[in-house]
Design a protein around this motif. Structure first.
Motif, PDB file in Angstrom:
ATOM      1  N   UNK A  50      35.457  38.394  52.009  1.00 35.91           N
ATOM      2  CA  UNK A  50      34.913  39.448  51.144  1.00 35.91           C
ATOM      3  C   UNK A  50      33.434  39.205  50.881  1.00 35.91           C
ATOM      4  N   UNK A  51      33.085  37.963  50.661  1.00 32.34           N
ATOM      5  CA  UNK A  51      31.681  37.641  50.395  1.00 32.34           C
ATOM      6  C   UNK A  51      30.821  37.912  51.630  1.00 32.34           C
ATOM      7  N   UNK A  52      31.347  37.510  52.774  1.00 33.50           N
ATOM      8  CA  UNK A  52      30.615  37.678  54.038  1.00 33.50           C
ATOM      9  C   UNK A  52      30.324  39.151  54.341  1.00 33.50           C
ATOM     10  N   UNK A  53      31.207  40.031  53.885  1.00 29.69           N
ATOM     11  CA  UNK A  53      31.072  41.453  54.220  1.00 29.69           C
ATOM     12  C   UNK A  53      30.505  42.264  53.069  1.00 29.69           C
ATOM     13  N   UNK A  54      30.007  41.586  52.056  1.00 30.82           N
ATOM     14  CA  UNK A  54      29.483  42.242  50.853  1.00 30.82           C
ATOM     15  C   UNK A  54      27.964  42.167  50.887  1.00 30.82           C
ATOM     16  N   UNK A  55      27.305  43.260  50.605  1.00 28.28           N
ATOM     17  CA  UNK A  55      25.848  43.259  50.544  1.00 28.28           C
ATOM     18  C   UNK A  55      25.397  42.243  49.491  1.00 28.28           C
ATOM     19  N   UNK A  56      24.470  41.348  49.854  1.00 24.03           N
ATOM     20  CA  UNK A  56      24.078  40.298  48.896  1.00 24.03           C
ATOM     21  C   UNK A  56      23.515  40.865  47.591  1.00 24.03           C
ATOM     22  N   UNK A  57      22.933  42.051  47.647  1.00 18.38           N
ATOM     23  CA  UNK A  57      22.374  42.679  46.436  1.00 18.38           C
ATOM     24  C   UNK A  57      23.443  43.000  45.392  1.00 18.38           C
ATOM     25  N   UNK A  58      24.641  43.279  45.835  1.00 18.64           N
ATOM     26  CA  UNK A  58      25.659  43.779  44.910  1.00 18.64           C
ATOM     27  C   UNK A  58      26.875  42.871  44.795  1.00 18.64           C
ATOM     28  N   UNK A  59      26.857  41.732  45.472  1.00 20.70           N
ATOM     29  CA  UNK A  59      28.025  40.842  45.434  1.00 20.70           C
ATOM     30  C   UNK A  59      28.264  40.318  44.015  1.00 20.70           C
ATOM     31  N   UNK A  60      29.453  40.518  43.478  1.00 18.69           N
ATOM     32  CA  UNK A  60      29.728  40.045  42.116  1.00 18.69           C
ATOM     33  C   UNK A  60      30.104  38.563  42.120  1.00 18.69           C
ATOM     34  N   UNK A  61      29.320  37.771  41.436  1.00 21.99           N
ATOM     35  CA  UNK A  61      29.539  36.321  41.472  1.00 21.99           C
ATOM     36  C   UNK A  61      30.884  35.923  40.850  1.00 21.99           C
ATOM     37  N   UNK A  62      31.430  36.793  40.006  1.00 17.05           N
ATOM     38  CA  UNK A  62      32.676  36.423  39.333  1.00 17.05           C
ATOM     39  C   UNK A  62      33.914  36.950  40.065  1.00 17.05           C
ATOM     40  N   UNK A  63      33.731  37.381  41.313  1.00 19.57           N
ATOM     41  CA  UNK A  63      34.836  37.991  42.049  1.00 19.57           C
ATOM     42  C   UNK A  63      36.095  37.140  42.037  1.00 19.57           C
ATOM     43  N   UNK A  64      35.927  35.846  42.287  1.00 20.82           N
ATOM     44  CA  UNK A  64      37.099  34.990  42.438  1.00 20.82           C
ATOM     45  C   UNK A  64      37.802  34.695  41.125  1.00 20.82           C
ATOM     46  N   UNK A  65      37.168  35.060  40.011  1.00 24.77           N
ATOM     47  CA  UNK A  65      37.817  34.796  38.732  1.00 24.77           C
ATOM     48  C   UNK A  65      38.755  35.923  38.320  1.00 24.77           C
ATOM     49  N   UNK A  66      38.694  37.028  39.028  1.00 23.04           N
ATOM     50  CA  UNK A  66      39.600  38.129  38.717  1.00 23.04           C
ATOM     51  C   UNK A  66      41.034  37.736  39.041  1.00 23.04           C
ATOM     52  N   UNK A  67      41.959  38.394  38.377  1.00 23.45           N
ATOM     53  CA  UNK A  67      43.362  38.110  38.670  1.00 23.45           C
ATOM     54  C   UNK A  67      43.745  38.738  39.994  1.00 23.45           C
ATOM     55  N   UNK A  68      44.418  37.995  40.854  1.00 26.22           N
ATOM     56  CA  UNK A  68      44.833  38.605  42.104  1.00 26.22           C
ATOM     57  C   UNK A  68      45.834  39.731  41.854  1.00 26.22           C
ATOM     58  N   UNK A  69      45.747  40.766  42.650  1.00 23.21           N
ATOM     59  CA  UNK A  69      46.651  41.895  42.503  1.00 23.21           C
ATOM     60  C   UNK A  69      47.584  41.950  43.696  1.00 23.21           C
ATOM     61  N   UNK A  70      48.666  42.678  43.535  1.00 22.33           N
ATOM     62  CA  UNK A  70      49.577  42.916  44.639  1.00 22.33           C
ATOM     63  C   UNK A  70      49.220  44.249  45.283  1.00 22.33           C
ATOM     64  N   UNK A  71      48.524  44.201  46.384  1.00 23.86           N
ATOM     65  CA  UNK A  71      48.097  45.421  47.060  1.00 23.86           C
ATOM     66  C   UNK A  71      49.244  45.899  47.941  1.00 23.86           C
ATOM     67  N   UNK A  72      49.595  47.175  47.815  1.00 16.74           N
ATOM     68  CA  UNK A  72      50.767  47.666  48.542  1.00 16.74           C
ATOM     69  C   UNK A  72      50.481  48.875  49.431  1.00 16.74           C
ATOM     70  N   UNK A  73      49.234  49.250  49.582  1.00 20.65           N
ATOM     71  CA  UNK A  73      49.010  50.356  50.506  1.00 20.65           C
ATOM     72  C   UNK A  73      47.586  50.861  50.509  1.00 20.65           C
TER      73      UNK A  73
END
Ligand SMILES: [Zn+2]
Ligand SMILES: [Zn+2]
Length: 153
Positions: A50-73
């Motif tokens: 996700x970091x590699x494919x995120x524009x450095x200008x807008x990458x949220x540094x706290x991304x990994x602190x979010x709770x993981x979700x169950x993506x279903x579609x």
């Protein structure tokens, strides 16, 4: 890589779909392919991708602190690109707190030095999350009932 179907919903094996970009070292050829692979990376909690494919200008540094979700579609509604800019409208479904949520977003993509990157997204109006009945079929499409699948006690 496994032969399981790709989480992004193309119906192709992961290894022949998003796996090409996430693990195979290939560059996503267009914003739709990148969007799909990023959805799959969210599904996997693959933060380096996700970091590699995120524009450095807008990458949220706290991304990994979010709770993981169950993506279903994932449903791609519209995708277009020209030169170095692109846009993808999609709906992603996830289960959070035993409720089904639909994330409806238009994402902007930018191509930098030949590499497509996610820049930012605009949320569109979403319906309220809907509580999933314990005996309903699980929204993930597994064919199991919810309480034997993604339900969290
Ligand atoms: Zn895929
Ligand atoms: Zn499920």
């Amino acid at each position: 890589m496994s032969e399981t179907l790709c989480p992004c919903g193309t119906g192709k094996p992961y290894a022949n779909c998003c796996g090409l970009y996430i693990e195979g070292g290939q560059l996503a050829p267009d914003p739709e392919a990148l969007m799909r692979s990023r959805y799959t990376a969210f599904f996997q909690c693959n933060y380096p991708y996700l970091k590699k494919t995120w524009h450095p200008e807008t990458y949220p540094e706290d991304l990994e602190q979010g709770e993981p979700s169950n993506w279903v579609g994932l449903e791609i509604i519209d995708a277009s690109w020209e030169d170095d800019e692109g846009e993808v409208e999609f709906k992603a479904r996830l289960i959070f707190d035993n409720r089904l949520e639909v994330l409806h977003e238009i994402s902007d993509f930018e191509k930098i030095d030949g590499v497509w990157l996610y820049h930012s997204g605009e949320f569109l109006h979403d319906d309220e999350p809907v509580k999933i009945a314990r005996n309903a079929p699980c929204p993930c499409g597994s064919g199991q009932i919810f309480k034997d699948c993604h339900y969290q006690a």
